[in-house]
Motif scaffolding. Structure first.
Motif: not given
Lengths: 89, 197
Positions: A65-70, B13-14, B89, B165
């Motif tokens: 449940n995180l974004s791809y870049p994270t 982050d999400q 992104d 990020v």
């Protein structure tokens, strides 16, 4: 969870004794812990999930449940840490 | 509660990529349309101004130029100094980072448009005395201008997190590259908007 750092002085621990529970053979020496075991529990969990997701960062992002870049940044941090440990060994 | 607060200054982050872009572009369009109803106008990568009688098509185009200049300069910086950065992104996070400007658009309701128009006319005709009295007379404009500042600061904080990020850069390198990229993007957007107008 296998500790990797000394609780007294925070130095890296080494393996001194391995035991076979079947025939009670003991193997004694001084062995370095594998690099993967030097990582934190969360980092080891990340690597296990990464393998289970067949190396797909997209699937990892959905799982965590995180974004791809994270997720990519977390992976990059682990890679840098592994490289540092490999240089130290 | 802590997670909800974190979403306000670092939602990336999400959320990133095309999902962030779609949400961000809807918010930007709303921002421009609401702003157009009450004198708020965004002529640049970072800029927020109070200006009456700006045609909606111009307001959309200048907002677009500001956004595109930020995205392209950030992506260029990422290509040179980072690795593995995806264009979507950068696009998504930078677009979504502009959501505080929606609140700036709403601040435009505090401004008396007729008084703002009178002040602009005085400026263009060089009537210094009338400019001063117009400013002092338009309390709503002063209040709106002051209240804009925290939202612009919030936007810059979000923009920094978007850059950090999306590129994976850290520390001083990230900070200096961000500052450099923002300055270049602002210059590019001003040149682009000048060419348009």
């Amino acid at each position: 969870m296998l500790p990797s750092k000394c609780p007294s002085c925070n130095s890296q621990l080494k393996v001194k004794l391995l035991v076979c529970e079947n025939c009670h053979t003991e193997v004694s020496g001084r062995y370095n812990l594998p690099v993967l075991l030097l990582l934190t529990q969360e980092e080891q969990g990340f690597i296990m999930n990464f393998i289970k997701c067949s190396g797909s960062l997209k699937e990892m992002a959905a799982l965590m449940n995180l974004s791809y870049p994270t997720v990519r940044n977390l992976l990059n941090d682990i890679i840098e840490k592994i490289k540092t440990y490999e240089e130290q060994i | 509660m802590k997670n909800k607060f974190k979403l306000l200054y670092n939602p990336f982050d999400q959320i990133a990529g095309w999902k962030a872009f779609i949400i961000g572009i809807i918010i930007i369009l709303l921002t421009v349309v609401i702003g157009n109803l009450n004198c708020a106008y965004y002529p640049g990568a970072l800029d927020a101004k109070l200006a009456p009688d700006v045609p909606l098509s111009i307001a959309i185009q200048v907002q677009g130029i500001g956004l595109v200049s930020l995205v392209l300069i950030f992506y260029l910086a990422a290509l040179i100094f980072a690795k593995g950065t995806r264009f979507q992104d950068i696009l998504g996070t930078v677009t979504l980072s502009r959501f505080p400007y929606l609140f700036i658009s709403l601040l435009g309701f505090l401004v008396d448009e007729d008084k703002l128009r009178a002040m602009n006319n005085a400026m263009m005709e060089g009537r210094i005395g009338d400019i001063t009295s117009s400013v002092m007379d338009n309390v709503g404009m002063i209040v709106a201008s002051l209240l804009m500042l925290p939202f612009i600061i919030w936007f810059i904080a979000l923009l920094y997190n978007a850059f950090r990020v999306s590129t994976g850069l850290k520390g001083a390198k990230c900070v200096f590259l961000f500052i450099g990229a923002v300055i270049v993007a602002e210059v590019v957007s001003i040149v682009g908007i000048s060419a348009l107008l």
